[in-house]
Design an enzyme around this catalytic site. Structure first.
Site, mmCIF file in Angstrom:
data_model
loop_
_atom_site.group_PDB
_atom_site.id
_atom_site.type_symbol
_atom_site.label_atom_id
_atom_site.label_comp_id
_atom_site.label_asym_id
_atom_site.label_seq_id
_atom_site.Cartn_x
_atom_site.Cartn_y
_atom_site.Cartn_z
ATOM 1 N N CYS A 209 -3.919 -1.218 -2.338
ATOM 2 C CA CYS A 209 -4.046 0.228 -2.554
ATOM 3 C C CYS A 209 -4.885 0.394 -3.810
ATOM 4 C CB CYS A 209 -2.666 0.858 -2.735
ATOM 5 S SG CYS A 209 -2.687 2.593 -3.262
ATOM 6 N N ASN A 210 -6.079 0.951 -3.671
ATOM 7 C CA ASN A 210 -6.945 1.094 -4.836
ATOM 8 C C ASN A 210 -6.323 1.955 -5.920
ATOM 9 O OD1 ASN A 210 -9.906 -0.040 -4.545
ATOM 10 N ND2 ASN A 210 -9.213 0.555 -2.521
ATOM 11 N N ASP B 93 0.855 -1.189 0.000
ATOM 12 C CA ASP B 93 0.000 0.000 0.000
ATOM 13 C C ASP B 93 0.886 1.232 0.000
ATOM 14 O OD1 ASP B 93 -2.746 1.158 0.230
ATOM 15 O OD2 ASP B 93 -1.932 2.013 2.054
ATOM 16 N N SER B 94 0.280 2.363 -0.344
ATOM 17 C CA SER B 94 1.033 3.609 -0.310
ATOM 18 C C SER B 94 1.268 4.094 1.107
ATOM 19 C CB SER B 94 0.289 4.692 -1.110
ATOM 20 O OG SER B 94 -0.984 4.928 -0.541
ATOM 21 N N CYS C 261 -11.218 2.936 -1.277
ATOM 22 C CA CYS C 261 -9.884 3.208 -0.755
ATOM 23 C C CYS C 261 -9.771 2.424 0.546
ATOM 24 C CB CYS C 261 -9.685 4.701 -0.498
ATOM 25 S SG CYS C 261 -8.126 5.095 0.347
ATOM 26 N N THR C 262 -8.653 1.756 0.743
ATOM 27 C CA THR C 262 -8.539 0.883 1.912
ATOM 28 C C THR C 262 -8.393 1.655 3.222
ATOM 29 O OG1 THR C 262 -6.182 0.621 1.374
ATOM 30 C CG2 THR C 262 -7.693 -1.127 0.674
ATOM 31 N N HIS C 263 -8.266 2.977 3.154
ATOM 32 C CA HIS C 263 -8.329 3.787 4.372
ATOM 33 C C HIS C 263 -9.774 3.943 4.858
ATOM 34 C CE1 HIS C 263 -4.346 4.982 3.021
ATOM 35 N NE2 HIS C 263 -4.145 5.636 4.146
#
Length: 280
Positions: A69-70, A6-7, A201-203
């Site tokens: 990370c999308n 992921d970022s 978004c994975t957040h």
């Protein structure tokens, strides 16, 4: 060994679901915190950063990587699978979080690029909340449209959310931003009712309750961690070549940023302390 990329912190929500689903498998997480966030970056820049992350994880012994990370998955996954991976790392593979979500919405397997003649998806509307880069890539409406053209897809970029979530902002700080993005998306819908929203978004699973509070009653909210874990389980069942080596154990966390700072903030995403190491 399976890598998760992921970022920043967001992919830890996916990693937690993967660990819960397969607690005996070894995972290696890499957050590219030094370059985060990816959302405002150009597609070429995102592609280069994603390849650098893949190289780092393969160097750690990973044979399979999940891009959690999308933004990276939407912009880079198909291209790196087709152009880079076969020559750079033959025999290894990279998956992404966008695929399970598209399959869940359309009920059509990813490998099917056109609608089967007997597949009749009911007309409905789906809202996508994501980063600007994911929205600009057009990946969600393109891939959903291939498989379920009767589904209307409306997107809304949420540029403020990742920075707020990454720094550990409170619900009181984040809620006005979420409510504002929901209002804009509903305005785009016009008179058509909204059936489902995707937190792309994975957040965003960390603020799912704020989206649910801002959305009209009855709107289904889809998050990616559980869908990704289920999809990975099915993939591993079909690909026994990725069974773990008996000598591989445990869970490791790496970052390209400040390991001490990242470790302090990341526990909120994963659910318990995450001791990160610096990986250049």
């Amino acid at each position: 060994m399976i890598g998760v990329f992921d970022s920043g912190h967001g992919g830890l929500t996916v990693l937690r679901a993967l660990v819960d689903a397969a607690p005996d498998r070894p995972f290696v997480y890499l957050g590219d915190h030094a370059a985060a966030p990816y959302g405002p970056r150009s597609e070429d820049n995102i592609y280069r950063l994603t390849i650098a992350g893949m190289d780092r994880l393969f160097a750690q012994g990973c044979r399979l990587i999940v891009i959690a990370c999308n933004t990276a998955a939407a912009v880079a996954l198909r291209r790196l699978q087709q152009e880079w991976l076969p020559s750079a790392h033959p025999g290894r593979n990279v998956l992404g979080v966008l695929v399970p979500m598209v399959e869940a919405i359309t009920r059509v397997p990813w490998m099917i690029d056109t609608v089967p003649p007997d597949h009749l998806a009911e007309p409905r509307s789906v809202g996508i909340f994501a980063t600007a880069a994911t929205v600009n890539s057009g990946s969600f409406p393109r891939e959903i449209g291939k498989r379920a053209p009767s589904v209307r897809v409306v997107q809304q970029a949420c540029p403020d959310l990742v920075p707020l979530i990454e720094r550990g902002a409170s619900d009181d700080e984040i809620e006005p931003a979420v409510a504002g993005y929901v209002r804009v998306l509903l305005d785009k819908m016009g008179s058509q009712p909204l059936d489902t929203v995707v937190l792309g978004c994975t957040h965003y699973p960390l603020v799912r309750h704020l989206f649910a509070r801002a959305l009209p009653p009855g709107v289904e909210v889809l998050c990616q961690p559980t869908l990704t874990a289920r999809s990975l389980e099915q993939y591993l069942d079909r690909h026994p070549e990725y069974r773990p080596d008996p000598a591989e154990r445990g869970l490791r966390f790496f970052t390209t940023g400040d390991a001490a700072l990242v470790s302090e903030l990341a526990g909120r995403f994963f659910g318990h302390p995450t001791p990160f190491e610096r990986l250049r």
